[in-house]
Enzyme design. Structure first.
Site, PDB file in Angstrom:
ATOM      1  N   CYS A 149      79.821  49.957 -28.903  1.00  0.00           N
ATOM      2  CA  CYS A 149      80.093  50.531 -27.582  1.00  0.00           C
ATOM      3  C   CYS A 149      78.977  51.472 -27.136  1.00  0.00           C
ATOM      4  CB  CYS A 149      81.433  51.255 -27.584  1.00  0.00           C
ATOM      5  SG  CYS A 149      82.841  50.120 -27.643  1.00  0.00           S
ATOM      6  N   ALA A 161      76.288  49.197 -25.946  1.00  0.00           N
ATOM      7  CA  ALA A 161      76.683  48.611 -24.666  1.00  0.00           C
ATOM      8  C   ALA A 161      76.571  49.622 -23.535  1.00  0.00           C
ATOM      9  CB  ALA A 161      78.116  48.080 -24.761  1.00  0.00           C
ATOM     10  N   GLU A 162      77.065  50.838 -23.748  1.00  0.00           N
ATOM     11  CA  GLU A 162      77.001  51.839 -22.678  1.00  0.00           C
ATOM     12  C   GLU A 162      75.566  52.243 -22.386  1.00  0.00           C
ATOM     13  OE1 GLU A 162      79.192  55.655 -20.785  1.00  0.00           O
ATOM     14  OE2 GLU A 162      80.101  54.593 -22.454  1.00  0.00           O
ATOM     15  N   SER A 163      74.735  52.301 -23.403  1.00  0.00           N
ATOM     16  CA  SER A 163      73.323  52.619 -23.184  1.00  0.00           C
ATOM     17  C   SER A 163      72.660  51.558 -22.308  1.00  0.00           C
ATOM     18  CB  SER A 163      72.587  52.734 -24.522  1.00  0.00           C
ATOM     19  OG  SER A 163      73.128  53.769 -25.302  1.00  0.00           O
ATOM     20  N   SER A 214      74.262  51.509 -18.671  1.00  0.00           N
ATOM     21  CA  SER A 214      73.885  52.712 -17.920  1.00  0.00           C
ATOM     22  C   SER A 214      72.445  52.645 -17.428  1.00  0.00           C
ATOM     23  CB  SER A 214      74.073  53.964 -18.780  1.00  0.00           C
ATOM     24  OG  SER A 214      75.428  54.174 -19.053  1.00  0.00           O
TER      25      SER A 214
END
Length: 135
Positions: free
Chosen positions: A54, A57-59, A62
């Site tokens: 996660c 994925a968020e990196s 974003s």
């Protein structure tokens, strides 16, 4: 103040991403690619930690949302929703994440992130939605 300065000097993965070994390979509003080692990012049973997937994925999402936001004068992307499906465990090697846009608007962007192992097998599929804000 020291933490803020450290965050500002961190690379595109941020302080946490740097600690986890995330390395960006490609970045545009249309496609963001990065890798992360499995070693050092595992849960107690030796498998890649779902939270680590996660973070990757968020990196990725974003960065994509921020790059898109720059094109609509809203360069700050704030993650407001993330979900992930973990398909397969990984114990060694490097995983690769690829983020592609699902939706890009003036105030919101959603990216799908596909994470694969070194054999090209899907480890995780995530979706991140970011709110886009002006300075």
């Amino acid at each position: 103040m020291e933490g803020l300065e450290q965050q500002k000097s961190a690379g595109p993965a941020g302080v946490l991403g740097d600690r986890m070994g995330i390395e960006f390979i490609e970045a545009s509003p249309d496609r963001v690619v990065a890798t992360m080692p499995v070693e050092g990012n595992t849960q107690p049973y030796g498998l890649l930690h779902g939270g680590a997937s996660c973070v990757l994925a968020e990196s990725l999402g974003s960065v994509g949302a921020t790059l898109h936001g720059e094109t609509v004068d809203r360069p700050f992307a704030l993650g407001i929703d993330i979900n992930a499906t973990h398909h397969k465990g990984a114990r060694t090697g490097t995983i690769t994440g690829v983020a592609t846009p699902v939706f890009r608007g003036r105030s919101m962007a959603t990216y799908e992130i596909v994470i694969t192992d070194e054999l090209g097998d899907r480890v995780c599929t995530a979706r991140l939605t970011c709110l886009l804000r002006a300075g």
